[in-house]
Write a protein that holds these residues in place. Structure first.
Motif, PDB file in Angstrom:
ATOM      1  N   SER A 127      40.022  54.197  28.094  1.00  0.00           N
ATOM      2  CA  SER A 127      39.592  53.468  29.297  1.00  0.00           C
ATOM      3  C   SER A 127      40.791  52.706  29.860  1.00  0.00           C
ATOM      4  O   SER A 127      41.844  52.617  29.217  1.00  0.00           O
ATOM      5  CB  SER A 127      38.472  52.485  28.950  1.00  0.00           C
ATOM      6  N   VAL A 186      39.521  42.391  38.656  1.00  0.00           N
ATOM      7  CA  VAL A 186      39.895  43.410  37.668  1.00  0.00           C
ATOM      8  C   VAL A 186      38.638  44.162  37.236  1.00  0.00           C
ATOM      9  O   VAL A 186      37.607  43.547  36.965  1.00  0.00           O
ATOM     10  CB  VAL A 186      40.564  42.757  36.430  1.00  0.00           C
ATOM     11  N   GLU A 187      38.719  45.499  37.205  1.00  0.00           N
ATOM     12  CA  GLU A 187      37.543  46.298  36.794  1.00  0.00           C
ATOM     13  C   GLU A 187      37.899  47.181  35.613  1.00  0.00           C
ATOM     14  O   GLU A 187      38.982  47.769  35.577  1.00  0.00           O
ATOM     15  CB  GLU A 187      37.099  47.212  37.941  1.00  0.00           C
ATOM     16  N   ASP A 188      36.968  47.298  34.639  1.00  0.00           N
ATOM     17  CA  ASP A 188      37.125  48.255  33.528  1.00  0.00           C
ATOM     18  C   ASP A 188      36.607  49.608  33.984  1.00  0.00           C
ATOM     19  O   ASP A 188      35.554  49.675  34.634  1.00  0.00           O
ATOM     20  CB  ASP A 188      36.264  47.819  32.331  1.00  0.00           C
ATOM     21  N   GLN A 189      37.310  50.654  33.627  1.00  0.00           N
ATOM     22  CA  GLN A 189      36.872  52.004  34.012  1.00  0.00           C
ATOM     23  C   GLN A 189      36.988  52.945  32.811  1.00  0.00           C
ATOM     24  O   GLN A 189      38.026  52.972  32.151  1.00  0.00           O
ATOM     25  CB  GLN A 189      37.762  52.552  35.147  1.00  0.00           C
ATOM     26  N   ASN A 196      43.731  51.362  27.379  1.00  0.00           N
ATOM     27  CA  ASN A 196      43.132  51.120  26.056  1.00  0.00           C
ATOM     28  C   ASN A 196      42.802  52.434  25.369  1.00  0.00           C
ATOM     29  O   ASN A 196      42.469  53.427  26.032  1.00  0.00           O
ATOM     30  CB  ASN A 196      41.800  50.343  26.179  1.00  0.00           C
ATOM     31  N   GLN A 241      42.020  49.381  32.950  1.00  0.00           N
ATOM     32  CA  GLN A 241      41.623  48.350  33.911  1.00  0.00           C
ATOM     33  C   GLN A 241      42.481  48.510  35.158  1.00  0.00           C
ATOM     34  O   GLN A 241      43.687  48.734  35.036  1.00  0.00           O
ATOM     35  CB  GLN A 241      41.893  46.930  33.380  1.00  0.00           C
ATOM     36  N   TRP A 242      41.856  48.443  36.315  1.00  0.00           N
ATOM     37  CA  TRP A 242      42.651  48.352  37.539  1.00  0.00           C
ATOM     38  C   TRP A 242      42.308  47.058  38.264  1.00  0.00           C
ATOM     39  O   TRP A 242      41.230  46.492  38.077  1.00  0.00           O
ATOM     40  CB  TRP A 242      42.499  49.591  38.423  1.00  0.00           C
ATOM     41  N   ARG A 243      43.295  46.577  39.045  1.00  0.00           N
ATOM     42  CA  ARG A 243      43.108  45.308  39.736  1.00  0.00           C
ATOM     43  C   ARG A 243      43.312  45.502  41.229  1.00  0.00           C
ATOM     44  O   ARG A 243      44.251  46.186  41.641  1.00  0.00           O
ATOM     45  CB  ARG A 243      44.131  44.284  39.229  1.00  0.00           C
TER      46      ARG A 243
END
Ligand SMILES: Cc1cc2nc3c(=O)[nH]c(=O)nc-3n(C[C@H](O)[C@H](O)[C@H](O)COP(=O)(O)OP(=O)(O)OC[C@H]3O[C@@H](n4cnc5c(N)ncnc54)[C@H](O)[C@@H]3O)c2cc1C
Length: 559
Positions: free
Chosen positions: A445, A456-459, A438, A447-449
């Motif tokens: 930022s 799924v996490e936003d980083q 994004n 997302q990895w899963r």
């Protein structure tokens, strides 16, 4: 004390004074002449300039600059000589040389200088060392003939900065958001935000958002290269395999042209430190290794065309013809395919928006500068990913190493796994993949899963280094040579009799080692099926291929 004696030694190696015996030997390659005060021997931008050894008097080496005025690079005294690595390539001079008072010098043509460096080993060592050290000094003092104006958040700026750096071209970088000088240039040349990045060559030509090929043209990287004549051998790719082929071909008297789509060094050039290449116990950066090999190839007279991509190969008749990206063709009696491989890309739809603007395929000093003190992600489980993670852990705040597999043991060398395990600045995240990127213009930022849990996490990570398995650069070969199911080039005994019949192998002898299904066309390095993907094997195969090229050329020569 030690520091000042080292500095003195470096000064003596960079600007050595020739002894009377050396001066006598040098004189045999040129002519002596008197020069009056103020004579300009060459100017910034001149091509194929002569080499000068000062016998009497003093000479200033200057970097002219229309805006900032002249900068004195060095004042030569009697016994010293002009030149840096451009002397060997015939590229445009970065500086101007002007006599301070009356004097006398020896003037040697570029051909004479080349003859000198290949025949007189003592002088060759002295000159080559001085040329390389002078280029290093120009780079570190930013004394070049080009100014790059851009933004650190802009992908095009990073691409050009990388291109200049990997071609060891000294330049000044001005950031529109940080440097007052950038604003002066923006006003002077009436530049708009959409013109960024801008490259100013020799204070005169202004290129707006140029391609690498346009930068190469402006700086005259390929100006002295002849493309009309039929070459003994054309090498495609200037990674370790192609540069090795070039060094051996040129040093053994073959007329060789290397075509390189980007910059010398290939994948190895994007490595921060290669630790397993023989002879470098403390490691060497890919850039330094490539720079040395490139200079060595030029010392022997190889032509290396930069930012010139082979788009197609016409193998219907010999000499073979290679079609370049600008539509021109070069012809060769033998071809060495050394086009290597490149990293697979992330499977994310909007990836293209972030390439060079948050997503990178190399982890060198250029990219590392962008992520100082930030969290970064490295994707991949091989040695290149391991190296990148270790290197970046010394610069970034924290490195997340993402791999799809359950661990690293099957894909990475033990010494790197140990360093990763022992580093508090690296977290290994197994069974994890990136599923989203994004940002507006630059990456903000991701997302990895976790593929095991589906979570799924936003980083808030702004820098991703992709170092996943490689795919070969073989589309340009069309159907000229037989490829394996993954697209790598098949050679030698790996070619089955039916494959040779299918491609019309015309000879009674079978293909030699490294020879493809087309006589006189060889494949070396990462692009070759069955190659061990290492710098050492690429270099070894490059040198072996030239032995085989000799055999092909000998068979073509009527007795
Ligand atoms: C980050 C990283 C770290 C690494 N670290 C190590 C290490 O520590 N030790 C080790 O042994 N190996 C290492 N490797 C692997 C090693 O770099 C490769 O095995 C080696 O570079 C392969 O050399 P090559 O010349 O065959 O191909 P490449 O290095 O891939 O070079 C191919 C060249 O061909 C050019 N090219 C491609 N297509 C065309 C075309 N159509 N026209 C003109 N030019 C073209 C490319 O631009 C490129 O410059 C590393 C690789 C990477 C990416």
């Amino acid at each position: 004390m030690a520091d000042s004696s080292q500095t003195m030694e470096r000064r003596e190696q960079t600007f050595p004074r020739l002894t009377p015996a050396q001066l006598e030997r040098v004189t045999a390659y040129g002519r002596r002449r008197a020069v009056p005060e103020g004579e300009v021997l060459f100017r910034q931008g001149d091509e194929a300039v002569n080499f000068y050894v000062l016998l009497r008097g003093e000479m200033d080496i200057i970097r002219p600059d229309e805006t900032a005025g002249e900068t004195l690079v060095v004042r030569h005294v009697a016994g010293e000589f002009t030149g840096e690595t451009n002397m060997l390539s015939g590229r445009r001079s970065l500086v101007t040389a002007r006599m301070v008072g009356d004097g006398e010098l020896v003037e040697i043509s570029p051909a004479g200088l080349r003859q000198l460096v290949v025949t007189d080993s003592e002088l060759s060592e002295l000159l080559m060392r001085a040329f390389i050290l002078r280029r290093v000094a120009l780079i570190s003092r930013h004394l070049g003939d080009v100014v790059l104006v851009g933004s650190r958040h802009d992908g095009g700026t990073l691409r050009i900065a990388e291109f200049l750096t990997r071609n060891a071209h000294p330049h000044t970088y001005l950031d529109v958001e940080r440097d007052e000088g950038a604003r002066t240039i923006v006003d002077r040349f009436h530049l708009r935000p959409e013109d960024i990045p801008v490259l100013i060559c020799r204070s005169t030509r202004v290129l707006k958002a140029p391609s690498n090929a346009e930068v190469a043209e402006c700086l005259g990287f390929n100006a002295s290269i002849e493309t009309e004549k039929v070459r003994d051998v054309v090498v495609v790719g200037a990674g370790p395999a192609g540069l090795s082929a070039a060094v051996y071909a040129a040093s053994e008297g073959l007329d060789v042209l290397v075509l390189e789509a980007n910059a010398p060094g290939g994948q190895a050039g994007s490595s921060s430190k290669i630790e397993n290449y023989l002879g470098f116990p403390t490691g060497i950066s890919g850039q330094a290794l490539a720079g040395r090999a490139f200079t060595q190839a030029q010392k022997f007279g190889a032509d290396v065309a930069i930012a010139r991509t082979a788009r197609g190969l016409d193998c219907r008749a010999t000499p073979y013809a290679l079609e370049l990206d600008d539509g021109s063709r070069v012809r060769a009696r033998a071809v060495v395919i050394a086009s290597g491989a490149r990293y697979r890309k992330l499977d994310v739809p909007n990836l293209a928006h972030f390439e060079n603007a948050g997503v990178y395929y190399g982890a060198t000093f250029v990219e590392a500068q962008l992520c100082e003190g930030e969290e970064v992600v490295v994707v991949g489980g091989g040695n290149s990913a391991g190296q990148a993670a270790v290197y970046l852990s010394g610069i970034a705040r924290h490195v997340h190493l993402l791999v799809r597999a359950g661990g690293l043991a099957d894909t990475m060398s033990r010494y790197l796994i140990r360093r990763i395990e022992e580093s508090p600045a690296i977290t290994l995240r197994t069974r994890t993949e990136i599923v989203g990127l994004n940002g507006n213009g630059a990456l903000d930022s991701l997302q990895w899963r976790n593929t095991a849990t589906g979570q799924v996490e936003d980083q808030p990570v702004r820098h991703v280094f992709c170092m996943m398995g490689a795919t070969p650069n073989t589309t340009w070969l069309g159907d000229c040579v037989k490829l394996d199911e993954k697209g790598f080039v098949k050679t030698g005994q790996d070619l089955l009799p039916e494959e040779l019949t299918g491609t019309g192998w015309p000879l009674t002898r079978p293909p030699m080692l490294l020879e493809t299904s087309r006589p006189g066309i060889f494949a070396v390095g990462d692009v070759r099926a069955g190659n061990v993907k290492r710098v050492a094997s690429a270099v070894g195969e490059g040198s072996i291929s030239i032995q085989l090229v000799h055999r092909v050329l000998a068979a073509l020569t009527p007795v």
